[in-house]
Design a protein around this motif. Structure first.
Motif, mmCIF file in Angstrom:
data_model
loop_
_atom_site.group_PDB
_atom_site.id
_atom_site.type_symbol
_atom_site.label_atom_id
_atom_site.label_comp_id
_atom_site.label_asym_id
_atom_site.label_seq_id
_atom_site.Cartn_x
_atom_site.Cartn_y
_atom_site.Cartn_z
ATOM 1 N N SER A 61 1.208 -1.810 -9.632
ATOM 2 C CA SER A 61 0.448 -1.008 -10.678
ATOM 3 C C SER A 61 0.882 0.376 -10.968
ATOM 4 C CB SER A 61 -1.107 -1.144 -9.656
ATOM 5 O OG SER A 61 -1.005 -0.058 -8.834
ATOM 6 N N GLU A 62 -0.004 0.924 -11.782
ATOM 7 C CA GLU A 62 0.355 2.440 -12.063
ATOM 8 C C GLU A 62 0.132 3.189 -10.988
ATOM 9 O OE1 GLU A 62 1.932 3.503 -14.692
ATOM 10 O OE2 GLU A 62 2.146 1.694 -15.336
ATOM 11 N N GLY A 63 -1.078 3.150 -10.093
ATOM 12 C CA GLY A 63 -1.308 3.919 -8.815
ATOM 13 C C GLY A 63 -0.352 3.925 -8.084
ATOM 14 N N LEU A 64 0.238 2.615 -7.662
ATOM 15 C CA LEU A 64 1.553 2.305 -6.630
ATOM 16 C C LEU A 64 2.616 2.957 -7.149
ATOM 17 C CD1 LEU A 64 1.132 -1.447 -5.691
ATOM 18 C CD2 LEU A 64 0.390 0.726 -4.240
ATOM 19 N N LYS A 65 2.886 2.631 -8.601
ATOM 20 C CA LYS A 65 4.121 3.344 -9.073
ATOM 21 C C LYS A 65 4.165 5.036 -9.162
ATOM 22 C CE LYS A 65 4.351 1.029 -12.941
ATOM 23 N NZ LYS A 65 4.754 0.411 -14.223
ATOM 24 N N THR A 66 3.024 5.419 -9.360
ATOM 25 C CA THR A 66 2.863 7.044 -9.403
ATOM 26 C C THR A 66 2.811 7.420 -7.942
ATOM 27 O OG1 THR A 66 1.389 6.948 -11.057
ATOM 28 C CG2 THR A 66 1.227 8.780 -9.843
ATOM 29 N N HIS A 67 2.390 6.822 -6.983
ATOM 30 C CA HIS A 67 2.601 7.298 -5.554
ATOM 31 C C HIS A 67 4.077 7.431 -5.091
ATOM 32 C CE1 HIS A 67 2.020 7.941 -1.100
ATOM 33 N NE2 HIS A 67 2.864 7.044 -1.010
ATOM 34 N N HIS A 83 0.659 -1.163 0.003
ATOM 35 C CA HIS A 83 0.235 -0.006 -0.092
ATOM 36 C C HIS A 83 0.953 1.251 -0.040
ATOM 37 C CE1 HIS A 83 0.620 1.134 4.349
ATOM 38 N NE2 HIS A 83 0.819 0.021 4.251
ATOM 39 N N PRO A 84 0.300 2.234 -0.426
ATOM 40 C CA PRO A 84 0.884 3.521 -0.314
ATOM 41 C C PRO A 84 1.289 4.139 1.208
ATOM 42 C CG PRO A 84 -0.696 3.694 -2.011
ATOM 43 C CD PRO A 84 -0.881 2.619 -1.105
#
Length: 159
Positions: free
Chosen positions: A97-103, A39-40
């Motif tokens: 995921s893209e969301g994890l990488k972005t965070h 998780h972020p």
């Protein structure tokens, strides 16, 4: 009890997969898991990852607050709601995921850092800056603790 320790530099392959170091995979496997919880982080641009002990720590944190309290509801949503289950493939890789990488601002490289009951996944430059800051704080703390000990010792009463 085994802990996540050490630091590993990893590359993401062309499909966006990243290897989880063998010592980390061994700890996950001891939990009987074939996946990593991730998780972020709430307060840093980093990912928090691990197995059963990561989840137990989250459970313990949330259970400090009364059922149905606003704080408990917010923590549960922020943590449980953002956890992704990253399946380990036969080669020990996971796909972020893209969301994890972005965070975490991760592109093609990551630094995995053991922090006891879990590990963190950093963008390498951000980790180097964070580590330098942490070391400076630890040096200052060491000096403070040392000077407190010297003050106590100088009283001459042995206390």
């Amino acid at each position: 009890m085994e802990r996540f320790v050490s630091t590993y530099a990893m590359r993401l392959d062309s499909k966006g997969r990243m290897s989880i170091p063998a010592p980390f995979r061994a700890l996950i496997a001891r939990d009987g898991l074939e996946h990593v919880y991730c998780h972020p982080a709430l307060d840093l641009p980093v990912l928090q990852a691990g197995g059963a002990r990561l989840m137990a720590g989250i459970d313990s944190l949330i259970e400090r607050y009364p059922p149905y309290s606003e704080a408990r509801e917010e923590l549960a949503a922020a943590l449980y709601g953002s956890i992704e289950t990253l399946r380990l493939d036969p080669e020990g890789r996971v796909m972020l995921s893209e969301g994890l990488k972005t965070h975490a601002q991760i592109r093609d490289e990551a630094t995995l850092v053991g922090v006891g009951d879990s590990f963190r996944i950093w963008e390498p430059n951000r980790f180097r800056a964070h580590l330098a800051e942490a070391r400076a704080k630890v040096r200052a703390l060491k000096q403070e603790i040392g000077s407190q000990g010297a003050t106590r010792d100088s009283r001459g009463d042995g206390a």
